[in-house]
Design an enzyme around this catalytic site. Structure first.
Site, PDB file in Angstrom:
ATOM      1  N   HIS A  53       7.754  -1.685   4.633  1.00  0.00           N
ATOM      2  CA  HIS A  53       7.728  -1.059   3.303  1.00  0.00           C
ATOM      3  C   HIS A  53       6.279  -0.887   2.853  1.00  0.00           C
ATOM      4  O   HIS A  53       5.357  -1.342   3.531  1.00  0.00           O
ATOM      5  CB  HIS A  53       8.472  -1.951   2.292  1.00  0.00           C
ATOM      6  N   HIS A 135      -1.244   0.006   2.113  1.00  0.00           N
ATOM      7  CA  HIS A 135      -1.158  -0.135   3.562  1.00  0.00           C
ATOM      8  C   HIS A 135       0.274  -0.506   3.942  1.00  0.00           C
ATOM      9  O   HIS A 135       1.005  -1.074   3.145  1.00  0.00           O
ATOM     10  CB  HIS A 135      -2.139  -1.194   4.073  1.00  0.00           C
TER      11      HIS A 135
END
Length: 184
Positions: A53, A135
């Protein structure tokens, strides 16, 4: 009452939660392929594709009785949808994480994170206040001395965001979606 039972009872009174963008199945498969390339370059342990995620805001441990407040805060967020182009593979030596980053993250992503931070803060709910660095963690325990491979850019069409609960178990972390909100 045993010490273990006391810890279990305390854990039930709190939830470890975070806001995130959650990939659809096609994107999840694409990210899993990229994790294979990063794993080939850096070794380490690939993330379970079901848990990959993009974290927006990590709240951490929150009393379960306060979850309705957090849900109400998120329901009030009005943010436009956006696309994020993940076009950079990299590896952080300090925590040995190989990840995908975006050279030019869209303003919409930072606007959403900022809105979440402001609203959660105004509700008096604590959260991780580190500067936001978008990220996608794909490999843990990576050998970051090696060069990350060049990769084809991946476009993540952000159309909603979620509140997730994290639970640790013998196999690592598992996540449960608590709520989902559309982006405009």
């Amino acid at each position: 009452m045993s010490a273990e039972q006391g810890l279990n009872d305390a854990a039930k009174k709190t939830a470890r939660v975070f806001f995130a963008l959650w990939p659809d199945e096609a994107l999840r498969e694409e990210l899993h392929k990229v994790s294979g390339l990063l794993h080939a370059a850096h070794g380490g342990r690939r993330m379970n594709p079901a848990t990959v995620h993009l974290t927006l805001l990590f709240v951490g441990s929150l009393e379960r009785e306060r979850l309705p407040e957090l849900l109400a805060v998120a329901a009030g967020i009005q943010s436009p949808s956006f696309d994020v182009v993940f076009d950079q593979a990299d590896c952080w030596r300090h925590n040995r994480i190989a990840f995908l980053g975006a050279r030019q993250p869209p303003a919409g992503l930072f606007d959403l994170v900022g809105a979440l931070e402001r609203q959660v803060d105004q509700a008096g709910i604590g959260f991780d206040r580190r500067p936001y660095k978008p990220h996608i963690t794909l490999v843990r325990n990576a050998d970051c001395k090696k060069t990350a491979p060049a990769l084809k850019p991946i476009v993540w069409a952000a159309r909603d965001f979620v509140l997730m609960e994290s639970n640790s178990n013998a196999n690592g972390a598992s996540y449960k979606e608590l709520a989902r909100w559309p982006l405009l």
